[in-house]
Design an enzyme around this catalytic site. Structure first.
Site, PDB file in Angstrom:
ATOM      1  N   ASP A 235      47.573  37.327  42.050  1.00 17.24           N
ATOM      2  CA  ASP A 235      48.836  37.300  41.325  1.00 17.24           C
ATOM      3  C   ASP A 235      48.727  36.449  40.058  1.00 17.24           C
ATOM      4  O   ASP A 235      48.034  35.433  40.028  1.00 17.24           O
ATOM      5  CB  ASP A 235      49.929  36.718  42.236  1.00 17.24           C
ATOM      6  CG  ASP A 235      51.284  36.722  41.589  1.00 17.24           C
ATOM      7  OD1 ASP A 235      51.812  37.818  41.331  1.00 17.24           O
ATOM      8  OD2 ASP A 235      51.818  35.629  41.317  1.00 17.24           O
ATOM      9  N   GLU A 288      46.448  41.174  38.755  1.00 17.56           N
ATOM     10  CA  GLU A 288      47.696  41.405  38.039  1.00 17.56           C
ATOM     11  C   GLU A 288      47.563  40.636  36.726  1.00 17.56           C
ATOM     12  O   GLU A 288      47.776  39.428  36.677  1.00 17.56           O
ATOM     13  CB  GLU A 288      48.904  40.909  38.833  1.00 17.56           C
ATOM     14  CG  GLU A 288      50.211  41.256  38.138  1.00 17.56           C
ATOM     15  CD  GLU A 288      51.309  40.228  38.340  1.00 17.56           C
ATOM     16  OE1 GLU A 288      52.468  40.554  38.046  1.00 17.56           O
ATOM     17  OE2 GLU A 288      51.028  39.098  38.753  1.00 17.56           O
TER      18      GLU A 288
END
Length: 557
Positions: A235, A288
């Site tokens: 993330d 990401e």
């Protein structure tokens, strides 16, 4: 340290004397295998060897798999709100109940992977798991570590991989966690210009310290080893890569060369990827990453960061802007739907419609779409069919597959009652058929990251808002023509040039009545005519259904 006669289930914390002789707040074990359920914060002794695994066949096949040339169809899930038990005060499902209900559901829809929002222990439900405190502990909200092992095992036995969201960019300040663990800035920076994240109110790991690298990399290896996890989606990579991320001038410190790149974080990510791939071939790491940082999904030995895949955030933003516009005006937005092919093969991209797109006032996927109710559903089917036709691997967040009407709320179950309506069942059936089409057709998954797998037929018909292109597998005969009509107008006699002779079978039409459409199409397909068009030797004369995509598979003459 060894303490005799401490059994499984015992609760403990660390009492640490700081370097000034002061007593620090009691600390949870950073390496603890289980935690108490919030609001309690103690670590719990757990046995990780009690589960007997039954996924040896899956692991052996995974090790030999070339995922880049295989279908990757990801169903993103928040375990606490996928489904709840209404007759029991709307409690969460346990890991074993999720294995009984979620796994067969995902299997039936044809997904290859489940991606879980962070399951690592976290104190605040509203963080969705992203503010991780117990990096080595699956959350106790759904059961014990052995129960989570059972869930993963059942996924593997059903032929489904498990990807975990992993959060090395998030470092919560909670006093019982790693922050000021020994009374000093052991894991974090002392200077807030380096060690404080302005957006999330969290700290930033000091990635240049051996303690930090060893802690985080050992954690990544831990999930792949002890829980047989198949991949890690990392993330907020962009926040790790840039020292000035969300910071104004004067609020950050340049690197030793005067630049904005976080060199220590770059080195950490490269080392992490080298370690996990070296020890667990066949797993995936997914970034990401929302900027133009080069070579995110290229091997470290070629100068890249070493990830398998990168989320294509630019494609997602442009696509949603295009589809949220009124079809009357889409001809003025045509570049938003074609621009992605300028850079589509610069990385190994995954195309995400994730949880982030259906929260915080962004609306549900269905209600992003313009028009009356029929057009909203048609536009949504068009959007998904376009996503599956576009080069790249695919991801949908839970609820999107049946056109959830409300924004996602982590405190509630999805609205499963919507499946009583034909229109919602139609979207779900389309997603199921799209998954199966991509999984079975080499042209739609085998060459996702190279120009050899894609060729425009016509990208310039902005007046009609029509796009046409060819997807090709490694064998030239594996060929599918895709035609997109992004207006509610039926277009009859639309000529599309095709590269080869033969019968082009209409293998999927998002306007079919079984999906809730108007059932306008091409009567199963047609033979290519010896009529050169658009620089190709043959052509088809098609009927384009309204707000729809058609897939035409070549059957050689």
């Amino acid at each position: 340290m060894f303490l005799p006669e401490v059994g499984e289930g015992a609760i403990y914390k660390y009492e640490i004397i700081g370097h000034h002789g002061n007593m620090l707040p009691l600390k949870a074990d950073p390496y603890g295998f289980r935690s108490e359920l919030r609001p309690d914060t103690g670590s719990v002794v757990a046995n990780l060897e009690s589960h007997r695994w039954n996924d040896s066949v899956w692991l052996a096949e995974r090790q030999k798999k070339n995922w880049l040339e295989s279908p990757i169809l990801v169903y993103e899930v928040h375990l606490g709100s996928w489904k709840r038990v209404p007759e029991d005060h709307h409690r969460w499902l346990t890991y074993r109940e999720l294995a009984d209900q979620l796994v067969p559901y995902v299997k039936d829809l044809g997904y290859t992977h489940i991606e879980l929002l962070p399951v690592m222990e976290h104190p605040f439900d509203g963080s969705w798991g992203y503010q991780t405190l117990g990096y080595f502990a699956p959350t106790s909200r759904h059961g014990a570590p052995r129960d989570f092992m059972e869930f993963v095992d059942r996924c593997h036995q059903a032929g489904i991989g498990v990807i975990l969201d992993w959060t090395p960019a998030h470092f919560p300040r909670d006093a019982y966690g790693l922050a000021q663990f020994d009374g000093t800035h052991l894991f974090e920076h002392a200077d807030p210009r380096q060690g404080s994240h302005p957006d999330w109110g969290t700290l930033v790991y000091n990635y240049g310290r051996n303690e930090v690298q060893n802690f985080l990399i050992s954690n990544a290896l831990f999930w792949l080893d002890k829980y047989h996890i198949d991949g890690l989606r990392v993330d907020a990579v962009a926040s790790m890569l840039y020292l000035d991320y969300s910071r104004k001038e004067g609020e950050w410190i340049p690197n030793r060369y005067g630049g904005r790149e976080n060199l220590e974080a770059v080195a950490f990510l490269k080392r992490m990827n080298e370690e996990v791939y070296g020890r667990f071939p066949g797993i995936l790491t997914i970034a990401e990453e929302s900027t133009a940082w080069p070579s995110v999904s290229r091997p470290v030995y070629l100068g890249g960061l070493g990830f398998s895949l990168k989320w294509n955030m630019g494609w997602m933003n442009d696509t949603l802007k295009y589809f949220s516009s009124n079809p009357v005006f889409r001809k003025y937005e045509h570049n938003k739907i074609t621009f992605s092919l300028i850079y589509a093969f610069s990385e190994n991209f995954l195309l995400p419609f994730s949880h982030d797109e259906v929260v915080h006032g962004k609306n549900s996927m269905l209600h992003k779409m313009p028009g009356d109710m029929w057009q909203q559903f048609a536009n949504l089917r068009l959007l998904y069919a376009y996503q599956y036709a576009h080069p790249g691997k695919k991801l949908l967040f839970m609820g999107q597959e049946f056109a959830q009407r409300e924004e996602w709320n982590e405190a509630h179950s999805l609205d499963w009652h919507l499946l009583n309506w034909e229109s919602h069942r139609g979207v779900q059936k389309l997603v199921r058929d799209l998954n199966r089409l991509v999984a079975t057709e080499a042209a739609l998954h085998q060459v996702d990251f190279d120009w050899h797998g894609f060729e425009w037929i016509d990208c310039n018909d902005s007046d009609d808002s029509v796009l046409s292109f060819v997807r090709v597998g490694k064998k030239p005969e594996d060929l599918i023509v895709v035609v997109i009509n992004a207006t509610p107008v039926v277009r009859e006699g639309y000529i599309v040039g095709v590269p080869r002779a033969g019968f082009y079978k209409e293998v999927l039409n998002s306007d079919a009545d079984v999906y809730g459409g108007s059932n306008i199409g091409n009567i199963g397909g047609q033979h290519a005519k010896n009529d050169p068009r658009q620089g190709r030797s043959y052509s088809l004369c098609l009927t384009l259904p309204p707000l729809a995509v058609i897939f035409l598979k070549l059957t050689p003459a």
